[in-house]
Scaffold this active site. Structure first.
Site, PDB file in Angstrom:
ATOM      1  N   GLU A  44       0.838  -1.195   0.000  1.00  0.00           N
ATOM      2  CA  GLU A  44       0.000   0.000   0.000  1.00  0.00           C
ATOM      3  C   GLU A  44       0.876   1.249   0.000  1.00  0.00           C
ATOM      4  O   GLU A  44       1.869   1.328   0.731  1.00  0.00           O
ATOM      5  CB  GLU A  44      -0.910   0.016   1.239  1.00  0.00           C
ATOM      6  CG  GLU A  44      -1.774   1.271   1.356  1.00  0.00           C
ATOM      7  CD  GLU A  44      -2.636   1.292   2.600  1.00  0.00           C
ATOM      8  OE1 GLU A  44      -3.606   2.086   2.633  1.00  0.00           O
ATOM      9  OE2 GLU A  44      -2.356   0.528   3.551  1.00  0.00           O
ATOM     10  N   LYS A 155      -8.843   3.764  -2.987  1.00  0.00           N
ATOM     11  CA  LYS A 155      -9.367   3.296  -1.712  1.00  0.00           C
ATOM     12  C   LYS A 155     -10.647   4.056  -1.370  1.00  0.00           C
ATOM     13  O   LYS A 155     -10.659   5.284  -1.339  1.00  0.00           O
ATOM     14  CB  LYS A 155      -8.296   3.525  -0.640  1.00  0.00           C
ATOM     15  CG  LYS A 155      -8.549   2.873   0.700  1.00  0.00           C
ATOM     16  CD  LYS A 155      -7.310   3.081   1.593  1.00  0.00           C
ATOM     17  CE  LYS A 155      -7.414   2.326   2.895  1.00  0.00           C
ATOM     18  NZ  LYS A 155      -6.176   2.493   3.721  1.00  0.00           N
ATOM     19  N   CYS A 193      -5.780  -2.476   2.469  1.00  0.00           N
ATOM     20  CA  CYS A 193      -5.672  -2.397   3.927  1.00  0.00           C
ATOM     21  C   CYS A 193      -7.012  -2.691   4.605  1.00  0.00           C
ATOM     22  O   CYS A 193      -7.600  -3.730   4.394  1.00  0.00           O
ATOM     23  CB  CYS A 193      -5.101  -1.044   4.339  1.00  0.00           C
ATOM     24  SG  CYS A 193      -4.293  -1.059   5.969  1.00  0.00           S
TER      25      CYS A 193
END
Length: 380
Positions: A44, A155, A193
């Site tokens: 990430e 995200k 995540c």
């Protein structure tokens, strides 16, 4: 005949500049290529950086001018992929957006990633921080050696303090992509995540018949691997999870407020006093980090591997089979870890003998999932 591919996870950390990190990415991909790797995942925010421990001078109802300077540094380190704030989707992928009269759209990072994939023959998936307009987005990009970039996502739910510095991405970008590598058809998608802790988001990927599930992360807690095993077993898919492994000495100077010389000598932290290590998950200097259990600590020499207490993120990257078995990892305290595993993708089909949460087992006649702007049917 087994449908096998060689997959890799790179446990790399972001370097001082984005150009240096791109060079390191290329070196890692070339190393992977020499080991006949077909696809590799990076962590990430690998390009642009995960600003661990940075506060950006923010408190409820107050902002510190120094924090704005931190954000300026961070913004400049982010990559410009030439997308639009609302996310142009397939038009961006197909390069149908208007270009400047001279040059290319964006800062050239997309083209550099495409070059690396093309020259090495390795399919690249990397986390990155993307700047667009005046906003930063945490994203992931899929780079095919033959076709170039075939997809990108942002995200949708930044966690905690990430919400101050990253905007919320478009749910439509959760669309899976397909490719064929050495005769093996892959349907791949990424959950970044703590998006993996969102059951409906996971289901949106399972519903698209994903057989390669990518989980770039910044979470080094002991609870992460059980989650990855659950995802693999639940989705009957291969799971790759990549995290950065970083010491305090490798934090950028704009985060620490110190020069490299002050941070340490020759890239190593100053020698700590001999003391017992902290418990597994603790708060140190106001930041939550994951560390090993009690054990006698011996201060390292400047040329030895850093002591665990020097790490602000210990890694924990892993590869998991469609039945939830750990094939590689988790790897800890290795700043340049590279996991390589040969995987038979027919195991995904074998696993669906008794569980297919995107098909019959979902009972989609009784339970309905709708995601704004996202087609949940399997991509062609």
């Amino acid at each position: 005949m087994p449908e096998t591919l060689r997959l890799a996870v790179s446990q790399s950390y972001t370097l001082s500049t984005t150009s240096e990190t791109l060079q390191a990415l290329e070196q890692t991909v070339r190393t992977a290529s020499s080991q006949s790797v077909d696809l590799i995942l990076f962590p990430e925010a690998y390009l642009g950086g995960y600003p661990r421990t940075a506060t950006f001078g923010a408190a409820v109802g107050a902002r510190d001018p120094n924090g704005r300077e931190q954000f300026l540094h961070y913004f400049k380190d982010a990559v410009d992929l030439g997308d639009t704030p609302e996310g142009a989707g397939q038009k961006w992928v197909d390069r149908e957006l208007a270009k400047p009269k001279e040059g290319i759209r964006g800062d050239g990072t997309r083209e550099e990633l495409e070059r690396i994939a093309r020259e090495t023959g390795v399919f690249i998936v990397t986390g990155l921080v993307e700047r667009c307009g005046g906003t930063l987005y945490c994203g992931a990009v899929y780079v095919c050696p033959r076709l170039g970039v075939i997809g990108k996502r942002r995200k949708v739910m930044p966690t905690g303090s990430e919400r101050l510095i990253w905007g919320q991405g478009q749910p439509s970008s959760l669309r899976a992509v397909t490719t064929t590598i050495r005769g093996v058809k892959l349907t791949l998608a990424a959950a970044i995540c703590w998006e993996n802790y969102m059951p409906l988001l996971r289901q949106s990927l399972y519903s698209q018949n994903v057989n390669l599930y990518l989980a770039p992360t910044a979470d080094a807690r002991d609870t992460w691997l059980p989650l990855m095993r659950t995802v693999a077993c639940e989705g009957r898919c291969v799971v790759l999870s990549a995290n950065q492994c970083m010491t305090k000495a490798n934090l950028p100077h704009w985060v620490t407020g110190q020069s490299q010389q002050e941070n340490g000598v020759n890239g190593h932290t100053k020698l700590p006093e001999k003391r017992a290590r902290r418990q597994s998950t603790v708060t140190a200097e106001g930041h939550e980090i994951a560390l090993p259990g009690p054990k006698e600590s011996i201060a390292p020499s400047p040329t030895s591997k850093p002591d665990s207490s020097d790490f602000i993120c210990r890694g924990g990257s892993s590869i998991v089979s469609p039945l939830g078995d750990v094939l590689a990892g988790p790897v800890w305290d290795d700043e340049h870890g590279l996991l390589v595993v040969e995987v038979d993708f027919e195991d995904c089909v074998r696993g669906r003998l008794d569980l297919d949460v995107g098909g019959s087992y979902s009972r989609n006649d009784a339970f309905k999932l709708h995601v704004e702007g996202l087609d949940l049917s399997p991509p062609p």
